[in-house]
Design a protein around this motif. Structure first.
Motif, mmCIF file in Angstrom:
data_model
loop_
_atom_site.group_PDB
_atom_site.id
_atom_site.type_symbol
_atom_site.label_atom_id
_atom_site.label_comp_id
_atom_site.label_asym_id
_atom_site.label_seq_id
_atom_site.Cartn_x
_atom_site.Cartn_y
_atom_site.Cartn_z
ATOM 1 N N LEU A 226 44.385 -29.638 -37.761
ATOM 2 C CA LEU A 226 43.794 -29.210 -39.024
ATOM 3 C C LEU A 226 42.931 -30.306 -39.631
ATOM 4 N N ALA A 227 43.430 -31.536 -39.601
ATOM 5 C CA ALA A 227 42.664 -32.671 -40.141
ATOM 6 C C ALA A 227 41.394 -32.895 -39.327
ATOM 7 N N ALA B 246 28.301 -22.057 -40.701
ATOM 8 C CA ALA B 246 27.970 -23.185 -41.574
ATOM 9 C C ALA B 246 29.032 -23.322 -42.660
ATOM 10 N N ILE B 247 29.440 -24.558 -42.920
ATOM 11 C CA ILE B 247 30.458 -24.850 -43.931
ATOM 12 C C ILE B 247 29.976 -26.027 -44.775
ATOM 13 N N GLN B 248 29.935 -25.829 -46.071
ATOM 14 C CA GLN B 248 29.602 -26.909 -47.001
ATOM 15 C C GLN B 248 30.730 -27.044 -48.020
ATOM 16 N N GLY B 249 31.018 -28.281 -48.444
ATOM 17 C CA GLY B 249 32.011 -28.480 -49.486
ATOM 18 C C GLY B 249 33.323 -29.059 -49.007
ATOM 19 N N VAL B 250 33.400 -29.436 -47.707
ATOM 20 C CA VAL B 250 34.606 -30.098 -47.209
ATOM 21 C C VAL B 250 34.636 -31.516 -47.764
ATOM 22 N N ARG B 251 35.750 -31.915 -48.337
ATOM 23 C CA ARG B 251 35.854 -33.219 -48.992
ATOM 24 C C ARG B 251 36.050 -34.339 -47.964
ATOM 25 N N SER B 252 35.727 -35.542 -48.382
ATOM 26 C CA SER B 252 35.822 -36.686 -47.465
ATOM 27 C C SER B 252 37.264 -37.096 -47.211
ATOM 28 N N VAL B 253 38.150 -36.795 -48.133
ATOM 29 C CA VAL B 253 39.567 -37.121 -47.965
ATOM 30 C C VAL B 253 40.326 -35.838 -47.624
ATOM 31 N N VAL B 254 40.981 -35.827 -46.462
ATOM 32 C CA VAL B 254 41.715 -34.649 -46.010
ATOM 33 C C VAL B 254 43.109 -34.644 -46.639
ATOM 34 N N THR B 255 43.448 -33.545 -47.304
ATOM 35 C CA THR B 255 44.786 -33.383 -47.874
ATOM 36 C C THR B 255 45.349 -32.049 -47.418
ATOM 37 N N THR C 119 39.730 -30.736 -37.542
ATOM 38 C CA THR C 119 38.792 -29.644 -37.794
ATOM 39 C C THR C 119 37.983 -29.894 -39.060
ATOM 40 N N LEU C 120 38.649 -30.371 -40.112
ATOM 41 C CA LEU C 120 37.958 -30.614 -41.378
ATOM 42 C C LEU C 120 37.028 -31.818 -41.292
ATOM 43 N N VAL C 121 37.442 -32.854 -40.592
ATOM 44 C CA VAL C 121 36.573 -34.033 -40.403
ATOM 45 C C VAL C 121 35.305 -33.626 -39.662
ATOM 46 N N GLU C 122 35.457 -32.823 -38.605
ATOM 47 C CA GLU C 122 34.293 -32.393 -37.826
ATOM 48 C C GLU C 122 33.418 -31.425 -38.624
ATOM 49 N N ALA C 123 34.050 -30.577 -39.425
ATOM 50 C CA ALA C 123 33.267 -29.648 -40.253
ATOM 51 C C ALA C 123 32.404 -30.410 -41.250
ATOM 52 N N ARG C 124 32.979 -31.447 -41.848
ATOM 53 C CA ARG C 124 32.214 -32.250 -42.809
ATOM 54 C C ARG C 124 31.069 -32.987 -42.117
ATOM 55 N N ALA C 125 31.339 -33.538 -40.936
ATOM 56 C CA ALA C 125 30.322 -34.305 -40.215
ATOM 57 C C ALA C 125 29.195 -33.409 -39.684
ATOM 58 N N ASN C 126 29.559 -32.218 -39.176
ATOM 59 C CA ASN C 126 28.577 -31.350 -38.519
ATOM 60 C C ASN C 126 27.933 -30.339 -39.456
ATOM 61 N N GLY C 127 28.653 -29.992 -40.516
ATOM 62 C CA GLY C 127 28.158 -28.942 -41.398
ATOM 63 C C GLY C 127 28.476 -27.547 -40.893
ATOM 64 N N TYR C 128 29.300 -27.442 -39.862
ATOM 65 C CA TYR C 128 29.689 -26.133 -39.329
ATOM 66 C C TYR C 128 30.990 -26.272 -38.554
#
Length: 287
Positions: free
Chosen positions: A152-153, A174-183, A155-164
Motif C-alpha cells: 500500500l505504501a 491519473a491520480i493527483q493529491g497523494v501526500r508526500s508522507v504515507v499514513t 503504491t502511494l509513493v509510485e502514484a505521487r512520483a508518476n502521477g498515475y
C-alpha cells in the motif's frame, strides 16, 4: 421484438475500469429483500434451459495477495482457507475452531476496509466497537500481514512520483493529491489510487475471462449464451445437454485467465430462474 430485457453496458463510465449497466441497470437487481428475490425470480432463461452463474470468490483480496506477495496471505489462499476466519484467528490469537461469528465479521470488515484506508474511527463505527479496540485490530492485522502495508505504501509513493497508477494489464489512471508522507489514514486521492489498482485489476481479469469464454463458445459452436456481467460474476443461459461441459469450461477459463501468485476460485450456481440458483459442483455428476 425479442421478449427480453436488453440493458446497455458501459465501458468508460466507472473510472476503475469496471463495466457499468444502464437502461435498466441489471447489475443492481436486489437479492437481500423479499421484493428483490421476487424480482430476480422473474428473470428466466430460454424455455427448458438453465441459468448458470459463475462468481469469482473474494477476487479483490486474491488480487491484493498477488500484488503484495505477502507470505501469510498467499499461503492462506493456496490452502483454500476461509480468509476471514483465518484473519480473526490470527488477530485474536485463538485457534481457528474457536473463531466466533462475531470475530469473523470483524475480520471481514478489516479485510475489506483496511486496504482502502479505513480509519480506526470508521472501523469502530462499522463494527459498533470502541475506537481503541478498532485501532488494536488494525495494528494486529498489519503485524500479521506486513506485505500488505508495504504494498500500500509503495503504491502511494509510485502514484505521487508518476502521477498515475496502473492495473495488472497496464491500464493507467491519473491520480493527483497523494501526500508526500504515507499514513494509514488516507485522503480521497490515496484511497482512489489503491482502489483503482485492486478493483481495476479485478475488472481486467473478468473482462479477459469474458473474451476467452466468448471465443471458446463460438469456436465450439455451443448454443450457450453469455447474458450478463455483474462485476465479479458472469451469468449464462445453457441448454441442458451443454450444462456439465459449460460449467467445467467456465470454471477452467475463469480460473486460468491470468497467472497470479494465488489461485482464483470460481463458485458456480445453476437454476431455472435468477433467484432459484443452487451451488453446482463440476467435480461430481449432477442429478
Amino acid at each position: 421484438e425479442t421478449r427480453r430485457v436488453h440493458a446497455s453496458f458501459n465501458q468508460v463510465v466507472a473510472a476503475t475500469g469496471r463495466l457499468s449497466s444502464s437502461d435498466p441497470n441489471l447489475q443492481n437487481i436486489p437479492i437481500r429483500t423479499e421484493e428483490g428475490r421476487e424480482i430476480r425470480s422473474a428473470f428466466l432463461p430460454e424455455e427448458g434451459w438453465q441459468l448458470l452463474c459463475a462468481d469469482y470468490s473474494q477476487i479483490e483480496l486474491r488480487v491484493l495477495a498477488h500484488f503484495t506477495a505477502d507470505e501469510a496471505l498467499c499461503r492462506a489462499f493456496a490452502a483454500d482457507q476461509d480468509i476471514h476466519a483465518l484473519v480473526a484467528s490470527q488477530v485474536h490469537k485463538v485457534p481457528l475452531e474457536d473463531v466466533t461469528s462475531a470475530m469473523r465479521r470483524q475480520a471481514k470488515a478489516v479485510n475489506f476496509g483496511i486496504v482502502y484506508g479505513q480509519s480506526p474511527w470508521g472501523l469502530a463505527r462499522t463494527l459498533g466497537i470502541e475506537k481503541s479496540e478498532a485501532a488494536a485490530f488494525i495494528e494486529a492485522y498489519f503485524e500479521q500481514y506486513p506485505g500488505v502495508e508495504e504494498f500500500l505504501a509503495k503504491t502511494l509513493v509510485e502514484a505521487r512520483a508518476n502521477g498515475y497508477v496502473t492495473t495488472i494489464l497496464g491500464r493507467r489512471r491519473a491520480i493527483q493529491g497523494v501526500r508526500s508522507v504515507v499514513t494509514r489514514q488516507r485522503n480521497l486521492p490515496e484511497r482512489t489510487a489503491i482502489n483503482t489498482v485492486i478493483q481495476g485489476s479485478a475488472a481486467d481479469l473478468i473482462k479477459q475471462a469474458m473474451l476467452s469464454l466468448h471465443e471458446r463458445i463460438h469456436a465450439e459452436k455451443l448454443s450457450t449464451r453469455m447474458l450478463l456481467q455483474i462485476h465479479d460474476e458472469l451469468v449464462f443461459e445453457v441448454p441442458p445437454e451443454e450444462l456439465n461441459g459449460v460449467a467445467d469450461l467456465v470454471v477452467r477459463l475463469m480460473s486460468d485467465v491470468l497467472p497470479l501468485a494465488v489461485p482464483l476460485k470460481v463458485d458456480v450456481a445453476v437454476g431455472s430462474n435468477w433467484f432459484d440458483v443452487r451451488p453446482w459442483s463440476t467435480d461430481l455428476p449432477q442429478s
